[in-house]
Design an enzyme around this catalytic site. Structure first.
Site, PDB file in Angstrom:
ATOM      1  N   GLY A  29      40.460  37.402  35.612  1.00 28.10           N
ATOM      2  CA  GLY A  29      39.302  38.214  35.079  1.00 28.10           C
ATOM      3  C   GLY A  29      38.021  39.224  36.087  1.00 28.10           C
ATOM      4  O   GLY A  29      37.342  39.071  36.617  1.00 28.10           O
TER       5      GLY A  29
ATOM      6  N   ALA B 102      37.388  52.011  48.002  1.00 25.30           N
ATOM      7  CA  ALA B 102      38.161  53.478  48.665  1.00 25.30           C
ATOM      8  C   ALA B 102      36.998  54.153  48.841  1.00 25.30           C
ATOM      9  O   ALA B 102      36.974  54.892  50.518  1.00 25.30           O
ATOM     10  CB  ALA B 102      38.470  54.734  47.562  1.00 25.30           C
TER      11      ALA B 102
ATOM     12  N   HIS C 266      14.291  63.235  30.132  1.00 29.53           N
ATOM     13  CA  HIS C 266      14.130  62.696  28.549  1.00 29.53           C
ATOM     14  C   HIS C 266      14.930  63.263  27.617  1.00 29.53           C
ATOM     15  O   HIS C 266      14.568  64.277  27.810  1.00 29.53           O
ATOM     16  CB  HIS C 266      13.003  62.530  28.669  1.00 29.53           C
ATOM     17  CG  HIS C 266      12.972  62.112  27.146  1.00 29.53           C
ATOM     18  ND1 HIS C 266      13.104  59.923  26.731  1.00 29.53           N
ATOM     19  CD2 HIS C 266      12.251  61.497  25.529  1.00 29.53           C
ATOM     20  CE1 HIS C 266      12.777  59.508  25.194  1.00 29.53           C
ATOM     21  NE2 HIS C 266      12.614  60.958  24.590  1.00 29.53           N
TER      22      HIS C 266
HETATM   23  P1  NAD Z   1      39.569  40.549  42.153  1.00 32.92           P
HETATM   24  O1  NAD Z   1      39.111  39.775  43.461  1.00 32.92           O
HETATM   25  O2  NAD Z   1      38.269  42.077  42.702  1.00 32.92           O
HETATM   26  O3  NAD Z   1      39.513  39.900  40.314  1.00 32.92           O
HETATM   27  C1  NAD Z   1      40.999  38.927  41.179  1.00 32.92           C
HETATM   28  C2  NAD Z   1      40.112  37.590  40.542  1.00 32.92           C
HETATM   29  O4  NAD Z   1      41.184  37.082  39.082  1.00 32.92           O
HETATM   30  C3  NAD Z   1      39.092  37.282  40.126  1.00 32.92           C
HETATM   31  O5  NAD Z   1      37.842  36.817  39.315  1.00 32.92           O
HETATM   32  C4  NAD Z   1      39.681  35.505  40.884  1.00 32.92           C
HETATM   33  O6  NAD Z   1      38.640  34.433  40.520  1.00 32.92           O
HETATM   34  C5  NAD Z   1      40.829  35.123  40.218  1.00 32.92           C
HETATM   35  N1  NAD Z   1      42.125  34.398  40.239  1.00 32.92           N
HETATM   36  C6  NAD Z   1      42.911  34.447  41.693  1.00 32.92           C
HETATM   37  N2  NAD Z   1      43.164  33.722  41.306  1.00 32.92           N
HETATM   38  C7  NAD Z   1      43.834  33.608  39.963  1.00 32.92           C
HETATM   39  C8  NAD Z   1      44.312  32.852  39.596  1.00 32.92           C
HETATM   40  N3  NAD Z   1      45.162  31.798  40.159  1.00 32.92           N
HETATM   41  N4  NAD Z   1      44.313  32.400  37.915  1.00 32.92           N
HETATM   42  C9  NAD Z   1      43.406  33.468  36.793  1.00 32.92           C
HETATM   43  N5  NAD Z   1      42.553  34.416  37.996  1.00 32.92           N
HETATM   44  C10 NAD Z   1      42.269  34.247  39.356  1.00 32.92           C
HETATM   45  O7  NAD Z   1      40.501  41.509  42.797  1.00 32.92           O
HETATM   46  P2  NAD Z   1      41.882  42.785  41.384  1.00 32.92           P
HETATM   47  O8  NAD Z   1      41.224  42.876  39.989  1.00 32.92           O
HETATM   48  O9  NAD Z   1      42.852  42.451  41.716  1.00 32.92           O
HETATM   49  O10 NAD Z   1      41.129  43.270  42.327  1.00 32.92           O
HETATM   50  C11 NAD Z   1      42.165  44.192  43.382  1.00 32.92           C
HETATM   51  C12 NAD Z   1      41.134  45.034  44.969  1.00 32.92           C
HETATM   52  O11 NAD Z   1      41.353  45.967  44.657  1.00 32.92           O
HETATM   53  C13 NAD Z   1      39.544  44.490  44.863  1.00 32.92           C
HETATM   54  O12 NAD Z   1      39.390  44.757  46.063  1.00 32.92           O
HETATM   55  C14 NAD Z   1      38.612  45.201  43.406  1.00 32.92           C
HETATM   56  O13 NAD Z   1      37.698  45.220  44.084  1.00 32.92           O
HETATM   57  C15 NAD Z   1      39.734  46.775  44.115  1.00 32.92           C
HETATM   58  N6  NAD Z   1      39.965  47.199  43.042  1.00 32.92           N
HETATM   59  C16 NAD Z   1      37.987  47.967  42.939  1.00 32.92           C
HETATM   60  C17 NAD Z   1      37.682  49.185  41.519  1.00 32.92           C
HETATM   61  C18 NAD Z   1      37.058  49.619  41.177  1.00 32.92           C
HETATM   62  O14 NAD Z   1      36.093  50.072  42.599  1.00 32.92           O
HETATM   63  N7  NAD Z   1      36.356  50.030  39.880  1.00 32.92           N
HETATM   64  C19 NAD Z   1      39.479  48.670  40.524  1.00 32.92           C
HETATM   65  C20 NAD Z   1      40.570  48.583  40.968  1.00 32.92           C
HETATM   66  C21 NAD Z   1      40.329  47.815  42.061  1.00 32.92           C
END
Ligand code: NAD
Length: 473
Positions: free
Chosen positions: A186, A324, A448
């Site tokens: 999540g 990024a 506003h």
């Molecule tokens: P994340 O680290 O944001 O989230 C991974 C989630 O998975 C965490 O909440 C974690 O607790 C959970 N998790 C881990 N192992 C698990 C398991 N076995 N079962 C259930 N839950 C588990 O990683 P992400 O969402 O995969 O994103 C990867 C990277 O890409 C991050 O560094 C993120 O910041 C980047 N990203 C950024 C954006 C953005 O800036 N909008 C968008 C996409 C990705």
């Protein structure tokens, strides 16, 4: 160029994502002879091709669908949307292609030599590229900038070869809309993809290990999103672990261990979004003497320099957050330091945005961090239920929170949840960088009615007087 000859670069950049191409462009602008090596036929890396940009195109589709649906309540009804996946896919593709072409043009305009293939270090002054056509190209360099990024984490015991088990790239390919989609993780990727697939008609379940979604974010900012998606999604299982995934004819049978989750359930597809891993171990860094840690990160100093004086590294490969905008900031530092410009990483914050609905954005110190670090702070939270602009959008769940230093009043952090939060956070970042306090922000005239006013309203609340709410003395 003769395929077997050695070419020379004053600056060699390994990887053509937002970090790599920014570094290459900045170095070229500073007069360097640059060679850029990219494994794929197009530039832009994960962000542009299978990440930030295509996901935003799909999230816009989701937004249009949701807004059209929601307006039935306010007097405008549309018929059910007809989803043409092929057309959505080609539109998404056209967005990325436009940007790919733009980058290719910018490479030519800057006279950068672009080599397509997988580059690995051969020595501390040479990279060998295995080209797509089977040939090899050796590049000698004075300086190198490693910008080789990261890849999605896989869970080894899962049936990773099964087509119904997706990573973020598979999810963005939008091949089909599964009836039942499980999202493992999540975090930001998981929840953004949940937004898209739910809007397109999938029944979405989310399973998260920790006790809240987006664990790095303050709970009060996550709550409005949690409340909304609780109504939309089939399940959100917190504090739950996926024990096993078993391929069956009916689908992927997933076993859970956790608070409220069932023992097992069958899904048509499972998206695993449990984080990303750096690519530090894939570039033969040891042949250049560049240190890579256990996880695959390359340690750097504040000028992006690795342990080898003339080799720099930037972006996902040097550490979290894997964003990024962090990579492109670091890219300019590396290119500038190499070119003799005085530069170093001195940004006060790197903003985070979840492009969910509502969006969540935060920067500076979170409240959790302030508490953990024992920082003396004051906070003010402006509820968007008192924002005319938000109500006019048909939304009332947003919040704008600011955290200020108790003694000096200076802004330390801010968090926003609500439509457009990702755009609004920029003002808070600027305020932090400029050393603004709550009074500076509250005295800045905001147009506003806008959502941006909510930032000034939160500052007014911090000051103890606000027109649109009554604060008990
Ligand atoms: P994340 O680290 O944001 O989230 C991974 C989630 O998975 C965490 O909440 C974690 O607790 C959970 N998790 C881990 N192992 C698990 C398991 N076995 N079962 C259930 N839950 C588990 O990683 P992400 O969402 O995969 O994103 C990867 C990277 O890409 C991050 O560094 C993120 O910041 C980047 N990203 C950024 C954006 C953005 O800036 N909008 C968008 C996409 C990705």
């Amino acid at each position: 160029m003769d395929a077997n000859s050695v070419i020379h670069a004053e600056v060699l950049v390994l990887g053509g994502g937002p970090g790599g191409y920014t570094a290459a462009f900045r170095a070229a602008d500073l007069g360097k002879k640059v060679v850029l090596v990219e494994r794929y036929p197009v530039l832009g890396g994960v962000c542009l091709n299978v990440g930030c940009i295509p996901s935003k195109a799909l999230l816009h589709v989701a937004q249009v669908i949701h807004e059209a649906e929601a307006f039935a309540e306010h007097g405008v009804s549309f018929s059910r949307p007809v989803i043409d996946l092929d057309k959505i896919r080609s539109w998404k593709q056209s967005v990325t292609q436009t940007l790919n072409q733009g980058l290719a043009k910018l490479v030519k305009q800057r006279h950068i030599t672009l080599i397509q293939g997988v580059g690995k270090f051969a020595t501390a002054n040479e990279v060998v590229v295995e080209k797509a056509d089977g040939g090899q190209q050796t590049i000698s360099f004075d300086h190198a900038i490693i910008a080789a990024g990261s890849h999605p984490s896989k869970i080894p015991l899962f049936p990773n070869e099964d087509e119904r088990l997706w990573d973020s790239t598979d999810a963005l390919a939008l091949k089909s809309i599964p009836k039942k989609l499980l999202i493992v993780g999540g975090g930001i990727i998981g929840l953004e993809m949940a937004t898209v697939y739910h809007a397109l008609g999938a029944g979405v379940s989310v399973v998260e290990l920790m006790d809240q979604i987006i664990p790095g974010c303050d709970k009060d900012l996550v709550t409005p999103l949690q409340r909304r998606i609780k109504k939309q999604y089939e399940n959100i299982w917190l504090q739950t672990r996926v024990q096993a995934i078993e391929p069956t004819d009916e689908g992927l049978k997933v076993s859970f261990e956790g608070k409220n989750a069932p023992n097992s359930e069958v899904f048509d597809a499972v998206l695993v979004a449990v984080g990303r891993r750096p690519n530090g171990k894939q570039i033969a860094a040891e042949k250049a003497g560049v240190a890579v840690d256990e996880q695959g990160f390359i340690p750097v100093d504040s000028q992006q320099r690795t342990n080898v004086h003339h080799i720099f590294a930037i972006g996902d490969i040097v550490g979290n957050p894997m964003l990024a905008h962090k990579a492109s900031y670091e890219a300019k530092i590396a290119a500038e330091v190499i070119s003799g410009v005085k530069a170093g990483f001195d940004a006060l914050t790197i903003p985070s945005v979840a492009y969910t609905d509502p969006e969540i954005a935060w920067m500076g110190l979170t409240e959790n961090q302030a508490q953990q670090q024992g920082v003396e702070y004051e906070k003010a939270v402006f509820p968007w239920a008192a924002s005319g602009r938000s109500l006019a959008l048909g939304r009332n769940e947003g919040l704008t929170k600011i955290i200020c230093d108790k003694e000096s009043g200076r802004l330390l952090g801010a968090g926003i949840v609500g439509p457009g939060a990702g755009e609004l956070i920029a003002e808070a970042v600027l305020a932090l960088e400029m050393g603004a306090d709550a009074e500076d922000i509250s005295l800045t005239i905001h147009a506003h009615p806008t959502l941006s006013e909510t930032f000034a309203f939160a500052a007014e609340m911090m000051e103890g007087t606000i027109t649109d709410l009554y604060i008990k003395k």
